[in-house]
Write an enzyme that holds these catalytic residues in place. Structure first.
Site, PDB file in Angstrom:
ATOM      1  N   GLU A 278      -2.448 -11.866  -8.512  1.00 44.54           N
ATOM      2  CA  GLU A 278      -2.419 -11.187  -9.824  1.00 44.54           C
ATOM      3  C   GLU A 278      -1.026 -10.652 -10.116  1.00 44.54           C
ATOM      4  OE1 GLU A 278      -4.608 -10.724  -7.418  1.00 44.54           O
ATOM      5  OE2 GLU A 278      -6.630 -10.401  -8.188  1.00 44.54           O
TER       6      GLU A 278
ATOM      7  N   LYS B 205       2.679  -4.451  -1.870  1.00 40.47           N
ATOM      8  CA  LYS B 205       2.985  -4.299  -0.441  1.00 40.47           C
ATOM      9  C   LYS B 205       3.355  -5.654   0.164  1.00 40.47           C
ATOM     10  CE  LYS B 205       0.864  -2.755   3.852  1.00 40.47           C
ATOM     11  NZ  LYS B 205      -0.293  -2.163   4.515  1.00 40.47           N
TER      12      LYS B 205
ATOM     13  N   GLY C 141      -2.385  -0.005   1.588  1.00 41.93           N
ATOM     14  CA  GLY C 141      -2.209  -0.067   0.133  1.00 41.93           C
ATOM     15  C   GLY C 141      -2.882   1.099  -0.581  1.00 41.93           C
ATOM     16  N   ARG C 142      -4.110   1.414  -0.176  1.00 41.08           N
ATOM     17  CA  ARG C 142      -4.855   2.466  -0.882  1.00 41.08           C
ATOM     18  C   ARG C 142      -4.401   3.866  -0.492  1.00 41.08           C
ATOM     19  NH1 ARG C 142      -7.805  -0.787   2.321  1.00 41.08           N
ATOM     20  NH2 ARG C 142      -8.906   0.015   4.135  1.00 41.08           N
TER      21      ARG C 142
ATOM     22  N   HIS D  38     -23.397  12.378 -21.624  1.00 40.16           N
ATOM     23  CA  HIS D  38     -23.982  11.734 -22.799  1.00 40.16           C
ATOM     24  C   HIS D  38     -24.179  10.243 -22.585  1.00 40.16           C
ATOM     25  CE1 HIS D  38     -23.604  15.422 -25.159  1.00 40.16           C
ATOM     26  NE2 HIS D  38     -22.509  15.606 -24.427  1.00 40.16           N
TER      27      HIS D  38
ATOM     28  N   LYS E   4     -10.540 -14.210  -2.496  1.00 39.46           N
ATOM     29  CA  LYS E   4      -9.167 -14.640  -2.822  1.00 39.46           C
ATOM     30  C   LYS E   4      -8.972 -16.094  -2.429  1.00 39.46           C
ATOM     31  CE  LYS E   4      -6.783 -10.257  -1.859  1.00 39.46           C
ATOM     32  NZ  LYS E   4      -5.772  -9.636  -1.012  1.00 39.46           N
TER      33      LYS E   4
ATOM     34  N   GLU F  57     -13.170   0.556  -0.050  1.00 37.76           N
ATOM     35  CA  GLU F  57     -12.416  -0.443   0.707  1.00 37.76           C
ATOM     36  C   GLU F  57     -12.257   0.040   2.157  1.00 37.76           C
ATOM     37  OE1 GLU F  57      -8.222  -1.792  -0.291  1.00 37.76           O
ATOM     38  OE2 GLU F  57      -9.295  -3.370  -1.325  1.00 37.76           O
TER      39      GLU F  57
END
Ligand code: F6P
Length: 542
Positions: free
Chosen positions: A209, A203, A262-263, A379, A507, A348
């Site tokens: 990253e 965005k 973004g999400r 399990h 960040k 978030e």
């Protein structure tokens, strides 16, 4: 007392009444709980009869939603008002699926023409890639597409590509998110740059990253393609100046808008890798499924409104019962990434400690959400959910119809999902264990020794989300259910669900620390612990 405080008080009173009542007792008192404590929208059912509440508690919760202004807040979001007040933005991911109603105005401007034009454009590009009309520099079809993005620019499409594997008939699609070079290296290793397209999805187009991975991926392309490498790159971003600077031709840049978080961006051009995988029709079906949920959320009365009810169950668990965590268990291997996707969406959005006006919250807010597909999770950590000292409410997700007709796999999967939810609710008392052991011929000593270990307290709540089949439309509807759930909870807690200042500090500190980690002269560690770690890191890294 304000109306909201009065509503909270009533919810708490209902909780005090219900807390001592075991789910077994609630079912004994009202065997028809399923009818009153479940809700449907077409072929989507939410069964919350195994939650520790009843019709009176639900009525109190619905009153709370009303008092907290959920309908007005919802309408403000759909209308394009500035509901993300800390970033001064509208919140209109619903517009991307046509679910915000006609003529959605942001700052007096109708956003729909541009939304529709961008949708048509990125879906046309996806079809060009799929059909081999947009080709590699040597004129061949692309065999592989690598999406480089993180957070909302990764989790949604990565989750959905896996979820819709039966519909995947385009090029192979891969996802690289972590700045750990291992992620990019392992992903690119089996690929041939001559047949691979890189989609840089960000965005902001500034995320450390993503830009680090994008630069390394471009070098990888250039090794094979030289100056033509740019033809193998597309970009999705709101920052068109930065995509140009990165050297992506405008014809392969697909924009979106600051009013898409973004999400919440899977529905925008961030969905490009999904569209390349499954095609434009299935992508539109995904949007259509979400649109159906939008319509329901906008119009259904609160007491029959699935996202509202689902949200209120969460409020009940978190605030009335005081349980801090939620397990999300899809009984569908293809939804393996769904918990991670919902984690970002939920944590978030509602991991907040101040209200809209900056005052400290007066209730607990977003829960810790985590999960893994069933039956694998049974399990590993289900032991703790059944017999541990904390109550962990569980949301189960199950489809009635599998894509594979493979023996009785699906019956076994479904039996396990329903059995887990029943075992959690009803447990197995020590008396039952003793009787069973005696019937099996165990000695009195053996019974005394083992009965406490073998009994289950039960009274552990869960909700079952059941639908016909996982397909593009039902996936869209499912995601929108969770999105609106998160919205309603944020509205009840009076927080801004659409900013994420909490991820900023880390960040900033990482950027500040980078010179010291690289061992640059003059770089200093900010504290004694970091200094010690850096000394060992440097010694062992060389
Ligand atoms: O981690 C914070 C965050 O801003 C997320 O909200 C977002 O989805 C992610 O980073 C990626 O951001 P971008 O799409 O701008 O690269």
């Amino acid at each position: 007392m304000s109306t909201v405080e009065t509503a909270w008080t009533r919810v708490q009173a209902e909780a005090e009444r219900l807390r001592p009542q075991h789910l077994r007792a609630l079912f004994q008192a009202d065997p028809g709980r399923f009818d009153t404590l479940s809700a449907r929208l077409d072929d989507l059912l939410i069964d919350f009869s195994k939650e520790k509440l009843d019709a009176d508690a639900v009525a109190a919760l619905v009153d709370l939603a009303e008092a907290a202004g959920v309908p007005a807040k919802r309408d403000a979001m759909f209308a394009g008002e500035i509901v993300n007040v800390t970033e001064r933005r509208a919140v209109l991911h619903t517009a991307l699926r046509g679910g915000a109603g006609a003529d959605v105005l942001v700052g007096g401007q109708d956003v729909m023409p541009e939304v529709n034009e961008t949708l048509d454009r990125f879906l046309a590009f996806a079809e060009d890639v799929r059909e081999g009309r947009y080709t590699t520099v040597s004129g061949a079809p692309f065999t592989d597409v690598v999406n480089i993005g993180i957070g909302g620019s990764d989790l949604g499409p990565a989750m959905a590509v896996q979820a819709l594997a039966p519909y995947h008939d385009g090029p192979r699609v891969h996802f690289v998110s972590n700045v750990d070079g291992a992620h990019l290296a392992d992903t690119l290793k089996p690929l041939d740059a001559a047949h691979t397209m890189i989609v840089v999805a960000s965005k902001t187009f500034t995320t450390l990253e993503t830009m680090t991975n994008a630069n390394s991926a471009r070098i990888w392309l250039e090794t094979t393609l030289g100056a033509a490498a740019g033809d193998h790159v597309a970009a999705v971003s709101t920052n068109l100046a930065a995509t140009r600077e990165f050297g992506v031709g405008d014809e392969r840049v697909f924009g979106f808008w600051d009013w898409v978080g973004g999400r919440y961006s899977l529905w925008s051009a961030i969905g490009l890798p999904l569209a390349i995988a499954v095609g434009a029709d299935d992508f539109r079906a995904l949007l259509g499924g979400a649109r159906g949920m939008d319509e329901h959320f906008r119009t259904a009365p609160l007491a029959q409104n699935l996202p509202v009810l689902f949200a209120l169950i969460g409020v009940w668990r978190r605030n009335a019962m005081g349980w801090p965590t939620v397990g999300l268990m899809p009984y569908d291997q293809r939804l393996a990434r769904f918990p991670a996707y919902v984690q970002q969406m939920d944590m978030e959005s509602n991991g907040k400690r101040v209200q809209i006006d900056g005052a400290a919250v007066t209730t607990a807010t977003g829960p810790i959400l985590w999960g893994e597909p069933g039956t694998n999770s049974q399990h590993s950590f289900f032991q703790l959910i059944h017999q541990g000292t904390d109550v962990v409410p569980v949301d189960f997700i199950l489809g009635a119809r599998p894509h594979e007709q493979m023996g009785d796999h699906h019956a076994k999967l479904a039996a396990n999902a329903m059995a887990q939810s029943a075992a959690l609710a009803f447990g197995r008392s020590e008396d039952e264990v003793r009787a069973e052991m005696a019937a099996a011929g165990a000695s009195a000593g053996e019974i005394d020794r083992l009965a406490p270990h073998r009994s289950f307290p039960g009274d552990r709540p869960s909700t079952m989300i059941l639908y016909r089949q996982l397909d593009p439309a039902s996936l869209g509807r499912l995601i929108a259910l969770f999105e609106h759930k998160v919205f309603v909870q944020g509205a009840v807690w009076n927080v801004n669900s659409f900013d994420q200042w909490g991820v900023e500090l880390g960040k900033v500190l990482a950027q500040r620390l980078l010179p010291a980690v690289k061992g640059e002269a003059g770089a200093q560690a900010p504290d004694g612990s970091t200094a010690g770690l850096l000394a060992h890191f440097a010694a062992w890294g060389n």
